[in-house]
Structure formats: C-alpha cells, structure tokens
Design a protein around this motif. Structure first.
Motif, short mmCIF file in Angstrom:
data_model
loop_
_atom_site.label_atom_id
_atom_site.label_comp_id
_atom_site.label_asym_id
_atom_site.label_seq_id
_atom_site.Cartn_x
_atom_site.Cartn_y
_atom_site.Cartn_z
N TRP A 1 -16.71 -17.46 -9.55
CA TRP A 1 -17.13 -17.94 -10.93
C TRP A 1 -16.60 -19.47 -11.38
O TRP A 1 -17.13 -20.27 -11.79
CB TRP A 1 -16.55 -16.82 -12.05
N LEU A 2 -15.11 -19.77 -10.78
CA LEU A 2 -14.63 -20.93 -11.12
C LEU A 2 -15.28 -22.09 -10.29
O LEU A 2 -15.60 -23.10 -11.10
CB LEU A 2 -13.17 -20.88 -10.56
N ARG A 3 -15.90 -21.72 -9.19
CA ARG A 3 -16.63 -22.87 -8.59
C ARG A 3 -18.04 -23.08 -9.37
O ARG A 3 -18.31 -24.14 -9.18
CB ARG A 3 -16.97 -22.12 -7.01
N GLU A 4 -18.56 -21.89 -9.86
CA GLU A 4 -19.74 -22.38 -10.79
C GLU A 4 -19.67 -23.21 -11.83
O GLU A 4 -20.30 -24.10 -12.40
CB GLU A 4 -20.43 -21.05 -11.00
N ILE A 5 -18.36 -22.80 -12.52
CA ILE A 5 -17.96 -23.74 -13.50
C ILE A 5 -17.84 -25.01 -13.11
O ILE A 5 -18.11 -25.93 -13.94
CB ILE A 5 -16.59 -23.24 -14.14
N LEU A 6 -17.09 -25.34 -12.08
CA LEU A 6 -16.83 -26.64 -11.57
C LEU A 6 -18.02 -27.53 -11.25
O LEU A 6 -18.43 -28.55 -11.58
CB LEU A 6 -15.92 -26.78 -10.55
N ILE A 7 -19.32 -26.74 -10.87
CA ILE A 7 -20.63 -27.32 -10.65
C ILE A 7 -21.14 -27.74 -11.90
O ILE A 7 -21.79 -28.82 -11.89
CB ILE A 7 -21.41 -26.35 -9.78
N CYS A 8 -21.01 -26.91 -12.85
CA CYS A 8 -21.47 -27.14 -14.18
C CYS A 8 -20.84 -28.40 -14.79
O CYS A 8 -21.46 -29.25 -15.33
CB CYS A 8 -21.37 -26.15 -15.21
N ARG A 9 -19.72 -28.66 -14.55
CA ARG A 9 -18.92 -29.65 -15.11
C ARG A 9 -19.41 -31.04 -14.30
O ARG A 9 -19.48 -32.30 -14.87
CB ARG A 9 -17.40 -29.48 -14.84
N ASN A 10 -19.53 -30.71 -13.02
CA ASN A 10 -19.92 -32.04 -12.39
C ASN A 10 -21.32 -32.54 -12.56
O ASN A 10 -21.59 -33.56 -12.82
CB ASN A 10 -19.78 -31.78 -10.76
N THR A 11 -22.21 -31.48 -12.94
CA THR A 11 -23.57 -31.68 -13.53
C THR A 11 -23.51 -32.65 -14.74
O THR A 11 -24.22 -33.48 -14.89
CB THR A 11 -24.47 -30.52 -13.31
N PHE A 12 -22.59 -32.16 -15.70
CA PHE A 12 -22.68 -32.66 -16.98
C PHE A 12 -21.97 -34.19 -16.87
O PHE A 12 -22.49 -35.06 -17.36
CB PHE A 12 -21.41 -31.88 -17.64
#
Length: 362
Positions: free
Chosen positions: A328-339
């Motif tokens: 889940w944390l990996r998905e959060i980091l992906i969202c952060r990077n996209t933003f």
C-alpha cells in the motif's frame, strides 16, 4: 400504485366522484395521512403509516421528474413533511421495538435517501442527523444514506451528491467524534501532531468513555464513515470559504485520524478500509484540494507525516500485516510522484521542513 387509481383518489379529495370499487383504497390513503399526524388513533397505525409512506416516497423517486403531472408526486408532497417529522425527531426517536431496530434503521435510510432525491435542498433531516447531540442511530442513518447515494447507480434525474459537500465540516466533526468513541482505550500512540480533540486527556473527555455495550455500534459507524471517505473523499475534504491554514488543519486532522486506524490491531476491517481511504485521498486531484491556497507546501507537510507515522510503526514492528502495508505504501508513493510530476517546476517548495527530513530518513 396504479396511476389511474391514485389519480381518482387524489381527485376525490377535491370533490370529484370516486368509484365504489376504489372507496376502500381512498379510505386507506386517508388512514395513512391521519396515521402520520399527532392525533393518530394508535401507535400501530402510526407505524404502518410510516412504512407505507416511505414506500410511496421511494417509489416516486423512480418516476421521471419531467412527468410532473403524475399524481404520485402530489400524494408524496401531502405526506413528506409529516413523515420526516415522525422519523427524524431527536426528542422522540422512531422505534417500533428493540426487535425491529434493524428494520427501523433501514426504513429511515430509505426515507432519507428518498427525501434527498425528492427535495435535495431541504436540509432539516440532514441537520438532525449530523448533529452530534442527536441519537447515534441518526448518525448511522445519515452515513449509510450518503454511502448509498454515492455507490449506487444513479438515475439521470436524481440530484448529485455534491449538494452535500457544503456539510463537510459537520461530517468531519462526526468522523472525529466517532473515531474517539470507537478507539478509546485501544490507541496506544497518538499520531504525530494529532489534533487535540483526539487525544482524550482531559477529565471531561475521560468522563465520556464508551460504555461496553456501545462499542460495537461505534465501530460499525466508524467503518461506514471510513468507507464513505474512500467512496467520495470530497464529502469530508471540501472547505470552501475557509482560510488556508484552517483548510490545512482540517485535512491534517482527517488524514491523521485515518493513519491512526491503519495500525489499529483491534479492528482489521477498519484498518484495511482506512488504507483504501488514504489512497483515495492521495489521488493527485484530491491532493490539490488538501489546501488549494498552498497545495505544494501542504502536500509536503501532510503526506510526510503519513509516511513518517507509518514507517515508524513498521520499523517498530507495530503493524501485523506489514506486507500489505508495504504494498500500500508503494501505491501511496506512486500517487505522490504523480502529483509532484504535475508540479515539477516548483515541486520542492516547502520540502525542507523537519517532518520531510524525518520521513525521508525513515
């Protein structure tokens, strides 16, 4: 609900003749209207009238509003105010008996959803249900109703859920209150910079500790609230008209509350749903509204606290399902990077605060 029969009954109220074979139905409708009033002949007649009227209101929502001449709408308008007064009266909550609690709750949910679809701008029942002073059953009804509106397929003439966005502050207050009551005695560590309303250190707060028999109800409501955040984050994110620092504070309180549930071992179903809700809140378009006045600065502050808190718990082995949390944390980091990619020209604005460095170290 035959349109021709209903039309004859409605017209009969205005003096038009009513055929003998429909007289009983006319008397039935008259009995329903009387049953909702203050001078109903018996408790049983009131309860029967409530059930019949909720079904009538629900049925009317499936009739296209362009068919404005449909007599069903006239019947609904003649009973809807009395129906709401009966079902949403905090001074005298509607209840047939303890054995019908579930059915009564479902009845109120159907009523609230139908009323929203019929009169979306009439907020009386909404105010009652969102008040922290109202009985807990009303809180369950409003959250269940909103979740139903958000998740169920929508007919073209039904109002959209964004009409309720203006109530975000009250929904956040309900979330905080429910979080307090559901987790008292279980949260061992308060999340970083948790809003003081969640710390429960005062004597006044201690005096409101959840009674054992209320625990399951509060946890059930909390699960519903977290599901609602997951389904439509804007219901609790909207802060239109508020100052930037107030918006950021509200966002921080909401997200920290959810983070506290991720490492909540006593409620694994709530913890899993909290992870999904946090992921929804980290969608790049949702990060934009964490604080529209300063989205980048707010992002670094709030999201870094999420990473720091979760990473700390992982390092200290305080999260049982660490494999799922890491994914889940990996998905959060992906969202952060996209933003950040969206704002690459000024992505580092505000990234030098202490919590960012601490989160990076973790």
């Amino acid at each position: 609900l035959s349109p021709k029969v209903l039309e004859e009954i409605v017209n009969a109220d205005s003096g038009a003749p009513c055929s003998p074979r429909h007289v009983k139905k006319k008397h039935f409708m008259e009995g329903i209207k009387k049953g909702l009033g203050a001078h109903a002949s018996s408790k049983q007649s009131t309860e029967s009238a409530a059930i019949a009227c909720v079904k009538l209101c629900k049925a009317s929502t499936y009739i296209n509003i362009n068919d404005s001449n449909n007599v069903t709408f006239q019947l609904v308008q003649s009973v809807i105010n009395d129906l709401k007064a009966l079902l949403f009266n905090p001074a005298k909550p509607f209840s047939r008996s303890q054995i019908y609690n579930t059915q009564d709750t479902d009845l109120m949910i159907d009523c609230w959803v139908s009323c929203f679809r019929i009169k979306p701008h009439n907020n009386e029942a909404l105010k009652v249900c969102l008040s922290l002073n109202s009985p807990p059953a009303y809180h369950y009804v409003i959250v269940s109703s909103l979740l139903k509106i958000v998740t169920h397929a929508r007919l073209p003439w039904w109002p959209k859920i964004d009409l309720v966005y203006a109530r975000s502050a009250e929904l956040r207050a309900l979330f905080t209150d429910t979080l307090n009551k559901a987790t008292q005695g279980y949260i061992a560590h308060t999340p970083l910079r948790m809003i003081t309303s969640l710390t429960l250190k005062s004597k006044d707060a201690q005096s409101r500790l959840t009674r054992p028999d209320e625990g399951p109800a509060h946890k059930a409501l909390l699960l519903l609230m977290v599901r609602l955040i997951h389904a439509d984050p804007m219901l609790l994110l909207n802060s239109l008209g508020k100052a930037g620092h107030e918006v950021q504070s509200s966002t921080l309180e909401l997200i920290n509350g959810l983070v506290s549930l991720v490492h909540q071992p006593t409620m694994p179903d709530v913890a899993q749903e909290a992870m999904e809700a946090l992921l929804a809140l980290h969608s790049p378009d949702k990060i934009e509204v964490w604080n529209p006045e300063a989205p980048i600065n707010t992002f670094w502050d709030v999201s870094s606290q999420v990473l720091f808190s979760i990473s700390q718990k992982l390092i200290q082995h305080q999260i049982a399902n660490y494999t799922d949390v890491l994914k889940w944390l990996r998905e959060i980091l992906i969202c952060r990077n996209t933003f950040l990619q969206r704002h690459k020209d000024y992505a580092t604005v505000g990234c030098h605060i202490a919590i960012c460095r601490q989160a990076h170290i973790k």
